[in-house]
Design a protein around this motif. Sequence first.
Motif, PDB file in Angstrom:
ATOM      1  N   UNK A 225     -35.045  12.720  -2.314  1.00  0.00           N
ATOM      2  CA  UNK A 225     -33.981  13.243  -3.176  1.00  0.00           C
ATOM      3  C   UNK A 225     -33.188  12.097  -3.810  1.00  0.00           C
ATOM      4  N   UNK A 226     -32.803  11.096  -3.009  1.00  0.00           N
ATOM      5  CA  UNK A 226     -32.038   9.964  -3.531  1.00  0.00           C
ATOM      6  C   UNK A 226     -32.856   9.135  -4.517  1.00  0.00           C
ATOM      7  N   UNK A 227     -34.129   8.941  -4.226  1.00  0.00           N
ATOM      8  CA  UNK A 227     -34.986   8.166  -5.128  1.00  0.00           C
ATOM      9  C   UNK A 227     -35.146   8.871  -6.463  1.00  0.00           C
ATOM     10  N   UNK A 228     -35.389  10.163  -6.418  1.00  0.00           N
ATOM     11  CA  UNK A 228     -35.566  10.921  -7.669  1.00  0.00           C
ATOM     12  C   UNK A 228     -34.266  10.985  -8.468  1.00  0.00           C
ATOM     13  N   UNK A 229     -33.133  11.056  -7.763  1.00  0.00           N
ATOM     14  CA  UNK A 229     -31.841  11.058  -8.458  1.00  0.00           C
ATOM     15  C   UNK A 229     -31.630   9.739  -9.186  1.00  0.00           C
ATOM     16  N   UNK A 230     -31.978   8.634  -8.536  1.00  0.00           N
ATOM     17  CA  UNK A 230     -31.866   7.336  -9.191  1.00  0.00           C
ATOM     18  C   UNK A 230     -32.832   7.183 -10.348  1.00  0.00           C
ATOM     19  N   UNK A 231     -34.021   7.727 -10.196  1.00  0.00           N
ATOM     20  CA  UNK A 231     -35.047   7.621 -11.236  1.00  0.00           C
ATOM     21  C   UNK A 231     -34.606   8.268 -12.551  1.00  0.00           C
ATOM     22  N   UNK A 232     -33.738   9.260 -12.458  1.00  0.00           N
ATOM     23  CA  UNK A 232     -33.275   9.940 -13.664  1.00  0.00           C
ATOM     24  C   UNK A 232     -32.560   8.999 -14.630  1.00  0.00           C
ATOM     25  N   UNK A 233     -31.946   7.938 -14.108  1.00  0.00           N
ATOM     26  CA  UNK A 233     -31.232   6.992 -14.970  1.00  0.00           C
ATOM     27  C   UNK A 233     -31.998   5.679 -15.142  1.00  0.00           C
ATOM     28  N   UNK A 234     -33.281   5.669 -14.781  1.00  0.00           N
ATOM     29  CA  UNK A 234     -34.056   4.423 -14.851  1.00  0.00           C
ATOM     30  C   UNK A 234     -34.032   3.818 -16.246  1.00  0.00           C
ATOM     31  N   UNK A 235     -34.263   4.626 -17.264  1.00  0.00           N
ATOM     32  CA  UNK A 235     -34.352   4.096 -18.630  1.00  0.00           C
ATOM     33  C   UNK A 235     -33.050   3.431 -19.069  1.00  0.00           C
ATOM     34  N   UNK A 236     -31.922   4.100 -18.868  1.00  0.00           N
ATOM     35  CA  UNK A 236     -30.665   3.531 -19.358  1.00  0.00           C
ATOM     36  C   UNK A 236     -30.229   2.344 -18.499  1.00  0.00           C
ATOM     37  N   UNK A 237     -30.544   2.376 -17.200  1.00  0.00           N
ATOM     38  CA  UNK A 237     -30.212   1.225 -16.363  1.00  0.00           C
ATOM     39  C   UNK A 237     -31.046   0.013 -16.747  1.00  0.00           C
ATOM     40  N   UNK A 238     -32.354   0.219 -16.940  1.00  0.00           N
ATOM     41  CA  UNK A 238     -33.217  -0.917 -17.269  1.00  0.00           C
ATOM     42  C   UNK A 238     -32.904  -1.474 -18.649  1.00  0.00           C
ATOM     43  N   UNK A 239     -32.495  -0.630 -19.571  1.00  0.00           N
ATOM     44  CA  UNK A 239     -32.099  -1.120 -20.898  1.00  0.00           C
ATOM     45  C   UNK A 239     -30.917  -2.083 -20.766  1.00  0.00           C
ATOM     46  N   UNK A 240     -29.925  -1.702 -19.978  1.00  0.00           N
ATOM     47  CA  UNK A 240     -28.758  -2.551 -19.759  1.00  0.00           C
ATOM     48  C   UNK A 240     -29.110  -3.795 -18.945  1.00  0.00           C
ATOM     49  N   UNK A 241     -29.911  -3.608 -17.911  1.00  0.00           N
ATOM     50  CA  UNK A 241     -30.315  -4.738 -17.072  1.00  0.00           C
ATOM     51  C   UNK A 241     -31.148  -5.741 -17.865  1.00  0.00           C
TER      52      UNK A 241
END
Length: 366
Positions: A225-241
Amino acid sequence: MINDGIKNIYAKPVTFPIYQTSSYIVPEGEKYRYTREYNPTVENLGKEIMRIEGSEDYNVFSSGMGAITTTLLALSGPGDRILTHLDTFARSYHFIKEFMGRWGVRADVSLPGTENILSSIKKDTKIVFIESVTNPILRVNDIKAISERCNEVGSLLIVDSTVPTPYNIKSVKLGADIVIHSSSKFIAGHNNVISGLAAGRKDLMEKIDTMRRTLGTTLDPNSAFLTEAGMKTLDIRMEKINSNAMKIARELEGNKYIKRVIYPGLAEHRDHDTVVKYMKGYSGIVCFEIGMEAMKFIGKLKQVIPANTMGGVDSIVSIPKTMSHRSLTPDELKILEVDDHFIRLSVGIEEPEKILDDINNALSSQ
């Protein structure tokens, strides 16, 4: 995403729920019997990595190393030859070189770089295990070229793509038979869970799934559940990172206290041609060598967190020689040019100026 395999008679939740159960009432179906084998929350996470990677099938594990060890044990046996490269994550390296060797698997180790991997693939190589972007020296391997060579000799190509994530590079589309992620890192992205993912060919995934259920390297529903919740913002986090890391790498190049900077996005990077050909962004790891002792440096940081991990929303600094790669021999570390002055920075989503100021202040106070 709602799993069609389980019907909720009360409602259809916006967020896929945690099925906190060890077993299931029978005989309702053949699939859901025991959570070590299948669980709807875990399955939902697996379908997400399959979708993102564009693969035929998936597997989900209790850790990144669980994904690696289960995959290699499922697909190899006594007498088989596995090739990896020296600049992999140390645990992966030792598992292939030492543990697998106890069971009659022959391990070959190439020097860093695509050209060395290609020249080390033999006619009887069963598996080639590489990292798309290596940890800790950030070589970027040409997955497509290595895949073509594997196809020539009949080898399986397994790619650990933890560092760039599927946001920055699509390993399966470049020819990998299997891609693996330590999803504890950038994919989950909040340093609050341990999990592992694999995606790839269906026939291989079925063999790995059988081994997973036997070994018990199964992810629990809460972690899924926690992994999938984090995955939802993968694109916007990686863009910023990606953006932060590029800016920080460029600024560090001009710092008088830093001897060298390693980052795939820099034109001076040894594999820059491969980088620009295949990567969408250059990911969040920046490595650099400083004049002062690494332990002294991290003791002076105020904002950047010293820890033995990477991939979160907070910037984290580590010393590979004494942390992630402490098990390598002095000679192996020398080949990798990793010493007491080598720093691995995992860039977070803070404003880059804050990270740079903290690094500059720590370096200038020597």
